[in-house]
Write an enzyme that holds these catalytic residues in place. Structure first.
Site, PDB file in Angstrom:
ATOM      1  CB  CYS A  66      -0.925  -0.003   1.205  1.00 54.08           C
ATOM      2  SG  CYS A  66      -0.062  -0.148   2.794  1.00 54.08           S
ATOM      3  CG  HIS A 334      -4.144   0.924   4.098  1.00 55.56           C
ATOM      4  ND1 HIS A 334      -3.433   0.251   3.132  1.00 55.56           N
ATOM      5  CD2 HIS A 334      -5.250   1.407   3.461  1.00 55.56           C
ATOM      6  CE1 HIS A 334      -4.076   0.314   1.982  1.00 55.56           C
ATOM      7  NE2 HIS A 334      -5.174   1.024   2.146  1.00 55.56           N
ATOM      8  CG  ASN A 355      -7.872   2.132  -0.097  1.00 53.67           C
ATOM      9  OD1 ASN A 355      -6.666   1.982   0.062  1.00 53.67           O
ATOM     10  ND2 ASN A 355      -8.757   1.464   0.620  1.00 53.67           N
TER      11      ASN A 355
END
Length: 398
Positions: A66, A334, A355
């Site tokens: 991520c 994250h 995202n």
């Protein structure tokens, strides 16, 4: 990594190794559906205040990358801001180079440092500075027939290899272990091209970074907020995935949103790392906020209606934020990309967050995250130094 709170598998963590053949992405997305509401989209009415240009939504698949997806997305928006034609930068190229450097660090530290897929926002900048960049079409990392990242097997093998090196069975390390380690990574992700063609012209990763991407890595500043450390000084980012031991500027909690707001209002997006394991973070509904009650103290009706429209939030203080960090209630889960500000129907502001889990949620890959959530759960964030308010720039000497 955190004994009191299992971290989501494909985020900035090493737990992906335990997943075997289970999809890490499916595991996280399913876990975040626990409090999903079918009425959320019709109950929240968001209106854009600022929505800065960004590239298409990506999917990191079953990989803990991520940090690379979010920061490369951020650099793509920086290209747009600079008037350049954006190009999808290979996220796995950044990750591959970080894996190599992380392995070296792991051996130097006799195995006493985090391994696995995890990383931080600064890793992309550091790898860009050292190795350059390549377009996604040149280095996808899909070297063995998959259509999405699937790194568990590679991670298991590289961890075992480095564990053997650290045991030092020969009594003295040879230089060959580095070649063996890189060869395993490249067998899964593909060998890094020394030269490649892009739009009819030949580049190296370094020349592509300079001529096409065109960002200056020295212009980016990373922040964190710890009430236990001196403000406006550089301090160690105290999270396990800071394997490179980078220092960040320490600021007050309220300055997190002050800096982000200033950056967005001046056309700069923000790379953002956060805890996302709270039950008030819903990927499916695309909303995150801080309830006034702990989840365990809520009634059944309150739990079922967590995302049925705007709710009153807990007022966050420095003490609350630091306590959550120290108790492992805030963990380095994250990384995402803040691209704008929106208001709900009551006038409360949220950040528009991009995202890297595909487009399967209610907002096609985006989320609306309250400013209180950002104050409470941010572990770090990065912004171009030109987006920092003048008073804070003066305090940190940037």
């Amino acid at each position: 990594m955190y004994p009191l709170k299992i971290r989501n598998l494909f985020l900035a963590s090493t737990i992906i190794l335990a997943m075997g053949t289970v999809s890490a992405q499916d595991g996280l997305v399913n876990s975040l559906k626990i409090n999903a509401s079918e009425k959320s989209v019709e109950s929240f009415k968001f209106t854009d205040v600022i929505n800065l240009a960004n590239t298409s939504i990506k999917n990191q698949g079953s990989s803990g990358t991520c940090w690379s997806y979010s920061t490369n997305s951020y650099l793509e928006s920086e290209m747009i801001r600079l008037g350049k034609q954006p190009v999808e930068i290979s996220q796995v190229f950044s990750a591959r180079n970080a894996y190599v450097e992380k392995g070296k660090n792991y051996v130097r530290m006799h195995g006493a440092v985090t391994l696995g897929d995890g990383g931080e926002l600064h890793d992309v900048i550091n790898m860009y500075k050292k190795y350059g960049a390549v377009p996604q079409e040149v280095y996808s990392g899909l070297n063995y027939g998959t259509t999405k990242n699937k790194f568990a097997e590679m991670s298991g093998i590289t961890e075992a290899l480095l564990a053997a090196v650290v045991k030092n069975p020969n009594g003295e390390l040879t230089p060959n272990w580095e070649k063996a380690y890189a060869a395993v990574i490249d067998s899964y992700l593909g060998e890094v091209p020394k030269n490649f063609s892009y739009k009819g012209k030949s580049y190296t990763p370094q020349s592509f970074a300079k001529e096409i991407v065109g960002i200056n890595p020295d212009e980016y500043v990373e922040f964190a907020s710890y009430s236990t450390e001196p403000y406006y000084k550089k301090t160690m980012m105290m999270v396990p995935d800071n394997w490179s031991f980078d220092l960040v500027y320490n600021i007050k909690m309220n300055e997190i949103t002050s800096i982000i707001d200033n950056a967005l209002k001046n056309g700069f997006t923000v790379a953002w790392a956060s805890d996302v394991s709270e039950k008030s973070f819903s990927w499916k509904n695309g909303v995150a906020y801080v309830p006034t009650k702990k989840y365990d103290d809520m009634t059944k009706d309150e739990k079922e209606n967590m995302f049925n429209g705007p709710k009153e939030e807990l007022e966050i203080t420095e003490e609350i934020r630091q306590k959550a960090f120290d108790n492992y209630q805030t963990t380095d889960d994250h990384a995402m990309h803040i691209v704008g500000i929106a208001k709900d129907q009551l006038g409360k502001e949220y950040y528009i967050v991009k995202n890297s889990w595909g487009t399967t949620n209610d907002y096609k890959g985006y989320l609306y995250v309250s400013k209180n959530f950002v104050k409470y759960k941010t572990t770090s964030f990065m912004v171009n130094k030109a987006g920092i308010p003048a008073d804070i720039s003066g305090k940190i000497g940037v």
